[in-house]
Design an enzyme around this catalytic site. Structure first.
Site, PDB file in Angstrom:
ATOM      1  N   GLU A 265       0.493  -1.073  -0.258  1.00 55.20           N
ATOM      2  CA  GLU A 265      -0.257  -0.039   0.450  1.00 55.20           C
ATOM      3  C   GLU A 265       0.566   1.279   0.182  1.00 55.20           C
ATOM      4  O   GLU A 265       0.694   2.393   0.610  1.00 55.20           O
ATOM      5  CB  GLU A 265      -1.325  -0.064   1.375  1.00 55.20           C
ATOM      6  CG  GLU A 265      -2.034  -1.243   0.852  1.00 55.20           C
ATOM      7  CD  GLU A 265      -2.921  -0.970   2.698  1.00 55.20           C
ATOM      8  OE1 GLU A 265      -2.811  -0.325   3.191  1.00 55.20           O
ATOM      9  OE2 GLU A 265      -3.907  -2.005   2.597  1.00 55.20           O
TER      10      GLU A 265
ATOM     11  N   GLU B 181      -6.277 -10.947  -1.027  1.00 58.64           N
ATOM     12  CA  GLU B 181      -7.307 -10.443   0.369  1.00 58.64           C
ATOM     13  C   GLU B 181      -8.572 -10.346   0.073  1.00 58.64           C
ATOM     14  O   GLU B 181      -9.035  -9.584  -0.398  1.00 58.64           O
ATOM     15  CB  GLU B 181      -6.763  -9.387   0.759  1.00 58.64           C
ATOM     16  CG  GLU B 181      -5.117  -9.334   0.862  1.00 58.64           C
ATOM     17  CD  GLU B 181      -4.968  -8.039   2.271  1.00 58.64           C
ATOM     18  OE1 GLU B 181      -5.603  -7.420   2.545  1.00 58.64           O
ATOM     19  OE2 GLU B 181      -3.158  -7.714   2.326  1.00 58.64           O
TER      20      GLU B 181
ATOM     21  N   SER C 127     -47.055 -33.850 -10.014  1.00 61.54           N
ATOM     22  CA  SER C 127     -46.567 -33.087  -8.628  1.00 61.54           C
ATOM     23  C   SER C 127     -47.057 -33.352  -7.179  1.00 61.54           C
ATOM     24  O   SER C 127     -47.584 -35.016  -7.308  1.00 61.54           O
ATOM     25  CB  SER C 127     -45.608 -32.066  -8.966  1.00 61.54           C
ATOM     26  OG  SER C 127     -44.905 -31.455  -7.417  1.00 61.54           O
TER      27      SER C 127
HETATM   28  C1  XIL Z   1      -6.157  -6.047   8.734  1.00 63.04           C
HETATM   29  C2  XIL Z   1      -6.221  -7.352   9.613  1.00 63.04           C
HETATM   30  O1  XIL Z   1      -7.086  -8.205   8.708  1.00 63.04           O
HETATM   31  C3  XIL Z   1      -6.765  -6.688  10.431  1.00 63.04           C
HETATM   32  O2  XIL Z   1      -7.169  -7.748  12.082  1.00 63.04           O
HETATM   33  C4  XIL Z   1      -6.178  -5.026  10.660  1.00 63.04           C
HETATM   34  O3  XIL Z   1      -6.787  -5.147  12.255  1.00 63.04           O
HETATM   35  C5  XIL Z   1      -6.104  -4.036  10.223  1.00 63.04           C
HETATM   36  O4  XIL Z   1      -5.105  -4.906   8.930  1.00 63.04           O
HETATM   37  N1  XIL Z   1      -4.333  -4.949   4.078  1.00 63.04           N
HETATM   38  C6  XIL Z   1      -3.615  -5.471   3.956  1.00 63.04           C
HETATM   39  C7  XIL Z   1      -3.904  -6.293   5.280  1.00 63.04           C
HETATM   40  O5  XIL Z   1      -2.776  -5.570   3.877  1.00 63.04           O
HETATM   41  O6  XIL Z   1      -3.036  -6.360   5.906  1.00 63.04           O
HETATM   42  C8  XIL Z   1      -5.336  -5.681   6.441  1.00 63.04           C
HETATM   43  O7  XIL Z   1      -5.839  -6.638   7.340  1.00 63.04           O
HETATM   44  C9  XIL Z   1      -6.266  -5.469   5.633  1.00 63.04           C
HETATM   45  C10 XIL Z   1      -6.012  -4.141   4.768  1.00 63.04           C
END
Ligand code: XIL
Length: 730
Positions: A161, A279, A633
């Protein structure tokens, strides 16, 4: 008709396909996702500490997934919160779980603005350090983590990010600072984009063979996509070892569409040949990406239409992923279940629910059809034969695909209840003109189907087509063409009978009842009687019952009973007879009570009221050897119950997708001259075949029909009527 089909299965009227109603369905039964996708990409999951310690959860991971990401445990701020302080506990547990089970990992993540080891930016006195100090700390961090786990890791999210959501300052506009494609993180403020290059270089030093990924969200947004593209391209051109791009995939049930997704995949494919969907989860609201305004709290049930939207979205996204399997090497769900989801249970974003039960979306993702993936429907669509005057849509093509078009400018979602089996229907998408359109994902069964629209959760009919009574309401109808359709086609060169509606007062039900009566062509004509005198011809009668949710209009209209009779008579295949199609009192019955259904009320209405009324008002032959009863039916259930109880009334019996007779149930074997049993080959053909064999072996004249390519649908029953009619009254 689906519903009654399912209900019937409860009383063990031998039926198959969806014998699921009323019982929980195990959507996880069958191969694991990882096996279903073995020729495509690995399937991953992000895990927390509970997921790897509870046997129910570890069983899911082992069965379904071939890749694991630590949800939080490996993030710099978690594993390395202070200089010299390492939290390897949970991080090691996850790695060891994977080592023990032969599952490879994605290492997430080595450098990120959030959950970062912020101590790296300051010295002991809290003063900012020079970038050289930061790099040295980052390098040590990366080397330590990578060396500890690289035996079990195949890919690293090296930088996470780093790009801005819009072309402005990430933390708000500050005078004098130029807009930037980069996120204005502490990393960027200290080092510019050089920190990205450094992180990748450190990772490559430590792991010469692992796949090094740049990971980000909202990659399907055009602006962000281009910022990511430009950055990765610039880095790669400068020799930075970036192997692939991770598209996070925090999407929702409305967004993105296939086009947006493909554009991103294609664009990134220009500069990398490895893409991971890192994700994936699908919110049930309209948020996506990095917005975190989701609602947490206890699980509230998801409305059925939203579940359908989510299933459809999963199906569409995976279809695109499969299409791009040359570059997509992994798809990872962000969290194991809705209970674990960072988005909160109320978003229901994953294929496993808050109790770790697989949802239908798991089955839909898993049981894809590679043939349909590769197939484009033939563009020979024509208006459905049942359309309202002047309406082009719905349309059907020669393969059985149906295409819909609905104008609902302000709607958020439009779902057509008709679609591939096991799915909630066909979800339409708004086109450029603001009109909702969509085509079924594959060919529908041939013949007639009821359907309706669900617009933002409300149920409506499709204004394009006519309405037919089914499911206790007037539903939209569509007719999928089929090769043998001539047997129920209107032929202009033959004589036609007519269908008239009769009403009569029913004492037993305390109201007027209605029946439709088919009278063959020539009804009323004079013939020579037994005594040699001229008299009006009299006819045998078939009492033909509809199913649950239907009424006296179902056989004459969608069943095409009159046309089937006309054609059989014209072709000399049968001698003319009357068909009475009355309302069978099926619709006040409550689900869950079918086991107790006895058809006593209808028996009274039929035998004490309807038959006498018909015999009084029509030219019938009023004896059992000229009287048949058949039903589809739930009408088949009525037929079975009533014919067995009152064998003195009917001499010919027929069950159409309505169960079977067992020889020992028939107390007076001479009471019946002919038994017909039929169903679609997608129902329970073995049940029909076995029953017919058993009846024949016991000395009955019995005949069966298994309708090709159909289920619990009207084409099955049209075909059954056509065959059965040829053996009645002989
Ligand atoms: C999230 C986790 O799932 C949460 O438990 C935590 O509080 C915040 O981060 N992008 C990412 C992940 O790359 O690491 C993030 O994970 C969600 C968004």
């Amino acid at each position: 008709m689906k519903k009654i089909f399912l209900a019937l299965s409860l009383v063990a009227v031998s039926m198959s396909a969806s014998a699921q109603w009323g019982r929980p369905v195990d959507y996880a039964a069958g191969p694991g996702l990882k096996d279903a996708y073995k020729d495509y990409f690995t399937i991953g999951v992000a895990v927390n500490k509970f997921n790897i310690s509870d046997p129910v959860q570890t069983a899911i991971i082992k069965k379904q997934f071939s890749s694991v990401t630590a949800e939080n445990a490996w993030k710099p701020g978690e594993i390395h919160p202070k200089e010299g302080v390492w939290n390897f506990g949970l991080a090691d547990s996850i790695a060891n779980f994977c080592r023990e089970n032969g599952i490879k990992m994605r290492g997430h993540c080595l450098c990120w603005h959030s959950q970062f080891a912020d101590w790296m930016f300051t010295d002991k006195k809290g003063k900012p350090v020079k970038k050289e100090v930061f790099y040295q700390r980052l390098r040590e961090h990366i080397h330590t983590v990578v060396n500890r786990y690289k035996d079990v890791v195949y890919a690293w999210d090296v930088v996470n990010e780093a790009m801005a959501d819009d072309n402005m300052m990430f933390r708000g506009f500050r005078p004098g600072v130029k807009p930037s494609p980069y996120r204005q993180s502490r990393h960027f403020e200290l080092c510019g984009d050089e920190f990205i290059a450094k992180a990748f270089e450190f990772a490559r030093e430590a792991d010469p063979t692992g796949v090094l990924i740049y990971n980000d969200y909202s990659c399907v947004d055009e602006g962000k996509r281009e910022r990511i593209y430009n950055m990765v391209k610039k880095m790669k051109d400068a020799g930075v070892p970036i192997d692939g791009i991770g598209m996070q995939g925090h999407y929702n049930i409305y967004f993105p569409d296939e086009d947006q997704l493909e554009k991103a995949i294609n664009r990134f494919s220009e500069i990398v040949n490895i893409i991971h969907i890192t994700e994936l989860d699908l919110r049930t609201n309209t948020e996506s990406g990095g917005q975190l305004m989701f609602s947490r709290g206890e699980a509230k049930p998801l409305p059925a239409y939203m579940q359908t939207l989510q299933e459809d979205q999963y199906a569409r996204l995976f279809k695109v992923f499969r299409k791009h399997k040359d570059v997509i090497k992994n798809v990872t769900f962000w969290n194991l279940s809705d209970k674990d989801s960072w988005l909160g249970t109320n978003n229901h974003p994953l294929p496993f629910d808050e109790n770790f039960k697989a949802k239908r979306s798991l089955q839909i993702i898993r049981d894809f059809d590679p043939v349909l993936d590769a197939h484009q429907p033939k563009e020979d669509f024509v208006p459905n034969s049942m359309n309202q005057p002047g309406q082009e849509y719905p349309m059907v093509n020669s393969e059985g695909y149906a295409r819909f078009r609905v104008e609902a400018p302000d709607a958020k979602s439009v779902i057509v209840s008709l679609g591939l089996g096991g799915r909630g229907g066909t979800v339409l998408r708004k086109d450029k003109n603001g009109v909702w359109t969509g085509t079924t994902d594959g060919p529908m069964d041939p013949g007639f189907h009821y359907y309706h629209l669900t617009i933002d959760g409300g149920v409506f009919n499709d204004p394009g087509t006519n309405n037919y009574f089914g499911s206790c309401r007037w539903e939209s109808g569509i007719e999928i063409p089929v090769a043998d359709q001539d047997f129920y086609a209107y032929r202009k060169d033959i004589n036609h009978g007519n269908i008239q509606q009769v009403t009569f007062w029913s004492e037993s039900t305390g109201k007027m009842q209605t029946a439709n009566v088919y009278l063959p062509y020539g009804y009323g004509k004079m013939v020579k009687g037994k005594n040699g005198k001229m008299t009006q011809e009299r006819y045998p009668v078939l009492y033909l019952q509809h199913g649950w949710g239907e009424n006296e209009t179902s056989w004459p209209v969608q069943g095409k009973a009159g046309l089937i009779m006309d054609n059989l008579i014209a072709d000399g295949k049968i001698k003319p007879f009357i068909v009475v199609m009355a309302y069978g009192l099926t619709n006040d019955f409550k689900f869950g009570t079918i086991g107790r259904f006895e058809a006593k009320e209808f028996e009274k209405l039929l035998i004490d009221e309807l038959i006498p009324h018909i015999d009084k008002n029509f030219l019938t032959k009023a004896d059992k050897w000229n009287r048949a009863m058949a039903g589809l039916s739930m009408g088949g259930m009525e037929t079975k119950l009533i014919t067995l109880r009152r064998p003195e009334v009917f001499g010919y019996w027929g069950l159409l997708s309505g169960g079977t007779y067992m020889p020992e149930e028939i107390k007076a074997p001479k009471a019946v001259k002919y038994i017909f049993e039929g169903c679609g080959d997608k129902e329970n053909p073995e049940g029909i075949n076995k029953s017919v064999e058993a009846l024949k072996a016991a000395g009955f004249k019995a005949e069966g029909l298994v309708s090709e390519g159909t289920a619990h649908e009207f084409l099955t029953w049209r075909r059954c009527l056509e065959k059965m009619a040829q053996s009645l009254f002989k």
